[in-house]
Enzyme design. Structure first.
Site, mmCIF file in Angstrom:
data_model
loop_
_atom_site.group_PDB
_atom_site.id
_atom_site.type_symbol
_atom_site.label_atom_id
_atom_site.label_comp_id
_atom_site.label_asym_id
_atom_site.label_seq_id
_atom_site.Cartn_x
_atom_site.Cartn_y
_atom_site.Cartn_z
ATOM 1 N N GLU A 274 0.843 -1.187 0.000
ATOM 2 C CA GLU A 274 0.000 0.000 0.000
ATOM 3 C C GLU A 274 0.881 1.240 0.000
ATOM 4 O OE1 GLU A 274 -2.718 0.065 3.297
ATOM 5 O OE2 GLU A 274 -3.090 -2.079 3.180
ATOM 6 N N GLU A 325 -13.466 6.055 -0.355
ATOM 7 C CA GLU A 325 -14.385 5.238 0.438
ATOM 8 C C GLU A 325 -14.996 6.104 1.537
ATOM 9 O OE1 GLU A 325 -12.668 1.095 1.212
ATOM 10 O OE2 GLU A 325 -10.887 2.275 0.717
ATOM 11 N N LYS A 328 -15.306 4.776 5.482
ATOM 12 C CA LYS A 328 -14.166 4.354 6.281
ATOM 13 C C LYS A 328 -14.116 5.125 7.596
ATOM 14 C CE LYS A 328 -10.140 3.490 4.747
ATOM 15 N NZ LYS A 328 -8.802 3.697 4.141
ATOM 16 N N GLU A 336 -8.782 9.989 5.645
ATOM 17 C CA GLU A 336 -8.926 8.552 5.437
ATOM 18 C C GLU A 336 -9.897 8.189 4.315
ATOM 19 O OE1 GLU A 336 -7.896 5.189 6.331
ATOM 20 O OE2 GLU A 336 -6.342 6.694 6.298
#
Length: 498
Positions: A274, A325, A328, A336
């Site tokens: 990642e 997203e 999250k 985030e």
């Protein structure tokens, strides 16, 4: 002269990608070795078939999933996309307890999707950053046994050569005793465990995987030298013998290579599991920095550029992430929810040259809710005692992270701020009429209230046109690990000495 102070013991994040460029059918650029993390914690996720097309249209050949979601795996069947399939940390204990449990998991989540749907699963990622110090040794006893049991299960299923195991680790598993890469070694408290895992990976011809977050160095310390996080070469160098490092990318990666070499594993493959840069939710999480960071990555890919320690052995790398997203956890920070290379709907955030003068391609076939927005009613007063409660309720049940200080919508006036909150709740609730009331403070409008292209009042995806499925992951660890990592990195940065 102070750059490497921020590199101290490698906690400032490694990042590397030196990949070869090939060509895909129909003239598309295929970035070999480059993959992307596909997270699904969204209130209105894109249909998996659309996401798969988005991946392929942009020449990406690999995808990393955080757990085995059947509808996602099925969409990846017979696509030619290679898959790294994750196992959440809360699965480690049962997998460690019995080979039989591991065999059942492999049968249900690996063998079945390979044989029935033609999913090209190449790796199983056992756990996610399980050795973070802030986990307080919660997974020290279960990670390695789980890894061995999953490997044994893959062998029994006849997949031992086709599917390799790995453990995604945070860069804090290694450190430098001399504050330069050549002093690299694995953390003393987990050194023996790391040696056992690395030897096992080496014996099974499997790679080590490292997760990294260069953005967090800036988030944790406003005095971090910005240029050292990027690839311009303008930062004051950190000198290690005959090598001068001008970015955290090279320095951290080579610290890991030194650690492997010192322990007899100089040729162990490294995967970057990642890495990325968010675009909202913080003053340093913006499109300009994200473009600068990711374009620097792609430029290195195009050039085939490596680090001093591994100039000709580029790793696989999985960008974090593909799509924003909005569900999250924001415990680590408002950023985030904004790690995606693309917006929540697969639209392009910013352009990149991904090779041969080709640009990013947006998602196709996305359908939206009606062109209407929920805004603060003209007659409503900012002094209304219900206003603060209404905004708080909206932001507790929808994504308002773009309203934070330094964020894309952080400069809105009070009325527009309330309208943004009301609209996000209204859109999250699929434009249900009763979701735009807030004690009479809100009304539905057909006029787009967006102030500019940077601060957009969104319209959500029409879920009725997609599969009626809520996409979630049991990724408590994924969100939690970032929160824990951030706390650790902040503490470590403070502890560093000039």
């Amino acid at each position: 002269m102070g750059c490497f102070r921020y590199f101290c013991a490698n906690v400032l994040f490694l990042f590397v990608a030196f990949l070869s460029i090939g060509h895909q059918h129909k003239g598309l650029v295929a970035v070999h070795g480059l993959g992307v993390n596909w997270g699904t914690r969204a209130t209105h996720p894109l249909q998996p078939d659309i996401v798969v097309r988005l991946i392929k249209d942009n020449g990406l050949k690999k995808v990393k999933l955080f757990e085995a979601e059947p509808w996602v795996l099925q969409a990846l069947g017979n696509t030619g996309i290679e898959v790294m399939l994750g196992i959440p940390n809360d699965f480690l204990a049962p997998l460690a307890s019995s080979v039989g449990v591991a065999e059942e998991w492999v049968q249900q989540n690996v063998s079945a999707f390979i044989s029935k749907f033609g999913v090209d699963i190449r790796y199983v990622a056992v756990g996610n950053e399980p050795f973070l110090k802030t986990y307080k040794d919660s997974f020290l006893q279960t990670t390695f046994p789980a890894l061995k049991n999953v490997q044994a299960a893959l062998i029994k299923a006849g997949l031992g050569r086709q599917v390799k195991v790995t453990v995604p680790l945070n860069a804090d598993v290694y450190e430098s005793s001399t504050d330069v890469p050549s002093g690299g070694n694995f953390r003393s408290d987990i050194h023996d465990l790391m040696m056992s895992i690395i030897k096992f990976l080496s014996d099974s011809a499997s790679p080590i995987t490292i997760n990294i977050y260069p953005f967090l160095s800036l988030y944790a310390d406003p005095h971090f030298p910005v240029d050292f996080a990027f690839f311009s070469g303008n930062a004051a160098p950190v000198v290690d013998g005959s090598i001068s490092y001008t970015n955290v990318f090279d320095a951290n990666f080579d610290t890991l290579v030194w650690a492997l070499e010192k322990n007899g594993f100089s040729s162990l493959p490294i995967i970057i599991g990642e890495v990325g840069w968010p675009t909202d939710g913080d003053s340093n999480a913006n499109k300009d920095y994200a473009r600068r960071f990711n374009q620097g990555l792609f430029d290195r890919i195009i050039k085939g550029q490596g680090t001093p320690k591994r100039p000709t052995s580029p790793p696989e790398i999985y960008l974090f992430g593909l799509i924003d997203e909005d569900a999250k956890s924001i415990d680590p920070g408002n950023f985030e929810r904004h790690w995606g290379l693309f917006n929540y709907d697969g639209s392009i955030k910013y352009q990149l040259n991904i090779g041969s003068n080709r640009a990013l391609v947006p998602a196709k076939g996305v359908r939206y809710l009606s062109k209407q927005w929920c805004v603060m009613a003209p007659q409503a007063s900012l002094s209304d005692p219900n206003l603060a409660e209404g905004v708080s309720y909206a932001c507790s049940n929808a994504d308002c992270t773009s309203l934070g200080y330094g964020s894309s919508c952080g400069a809105l006036d009070a009325k527009s701020n309330a309208s943004y909150a009301f609209n996000m709740y209204y859109q999250t609730k699929n434009q249900q009429r009763d979701s735009c009331n807030f004690n009479g403070l809100a009304t539905i409008s057909s006029v787009d209230p967006s102030h500019d292209n940077n601060c957009r009042f969104e319209i959500m995806i029409e879920m009725g046109k997609h599969r009626n499925r809520t996409y979630t992951t049991s990724g408590v660890e994924r969100n939690g690990s970032l929160a824990m990592a951030l706390k650790f990195f902040i503490g470590w940065t403070i502890a560093c000495v000039f």
